[in-house]
Design a protein around this motif. Sequence first.
Motif, PDB file in Angstrom:
ATOM      1  N   ILE A   1       0.922  -1.273   0.051  1.00 25.05           N
ATOM      2  CA  ILE A   1       0.077  -0.147   0.026  1.00 25.05           C
ATOM      3  C   ILE A   1       0.778   1.170  -0.001  1.00 25.05           C
ATOM      4  N   HIS A   2       1.938   1.229   0.899  1.00 27.19           N
ATOM      5  CA  HIS A   2       2.567   2.515   1.049  1.00 27.19           C
ATOM      6  C   HIS A   2       4.196   2.520   0.419  1.00 27.19           C
ATOM      7  N   GLY A   3       3.966   1.455  -0.382  1.00 27.04           N
ATOM      8  CA  GLY A   3       5.833   1.311  -0.787  1.00 27.04           C
ATOM      9  C   GLY A   3       6.156   2.165  -1.854  1.00 27.04           C
ATOM     10  N   PHE A   4       7.486   2.076  -2.151  1.00 22.40           N
ATOM     11  CA  PHE A   4       8.203   2.913  -3.178  1.00 22.40           C
ATOM     12  C   PHE A   4       7.466   2.673  -4.526  1.00 22.40           C
ATOM     13  N   PRO A   5       7.069   4.006  -5.196  1.00 20.60           N
ATOM     14  CA  PRO A   5       6.601   3.564  -6.537  1.00 20.60           C
ATOM     15  C   PRO A   5       7.809   3.504  -7.713  1.00 20.60           C
ATOM     16  N   VAL A   6       7.649   2.542  -8.264  1.00 23.53           N
ATOM     17  CA  VAL A   6       8.760   2.523  -9.479  1.00 23.53           C
ATOM     18  C   VAL A   6       7.937   2.377 -10.922  1.00 23.53           C
ATOM     19  N   THR A   7       8.399   3.408 -11.577  1.00 22.51           N
ATOM     20  CA  THR A   7       7.953   3.533 -13.182  1.00 22.51           C
ATOM     21  C   THR A   7       8.556   2.734 -14.113  1.00 22.51           C
ATOM     22  N   GLU A   8       7.755   2.099 -14.885  1.00 22.59           N
ATOM     23  CA  GLU A   8       8.190   1.428 -15.832  1.00 22.59           C
ATOM     24  C   GLU A   8       7.457   1.620 -17.081  1.00 22.59           C
TER      25      GLU A   8
END
Length: 92
Positions: A35-42
């Motif tokens: 829910i609150h993890g680090f966002p990774v954009t791919e």
Amino acid sequence: MGCQRIYSGTHPKEEDMDAGIHAIINRIKELTDPIHGFPVTEKDHTRIAGYGDIAIICRTMTKLAYPLIEALMDAGIPAYAAKMTGYFCEMS
């Protein structure tokens, strides 16, 4: 966000090493929280960081790497150590 140094030293005391290992485990759990993890954009989508997005680099294998691997696995975090001689060269 980038890289974060959790432990820095040459000869850690056992209690310092344990505290550092627990800090690493807690940080990995934060980064991979669904829910609150680090966002990774791919490319065209964003997802939460997974274990495969994380690397821990240790200067030596003997003092920290093996206890860290064991603790990570005990915490349910998949881990392995790859010995790469000469990967990072130290300037003298």
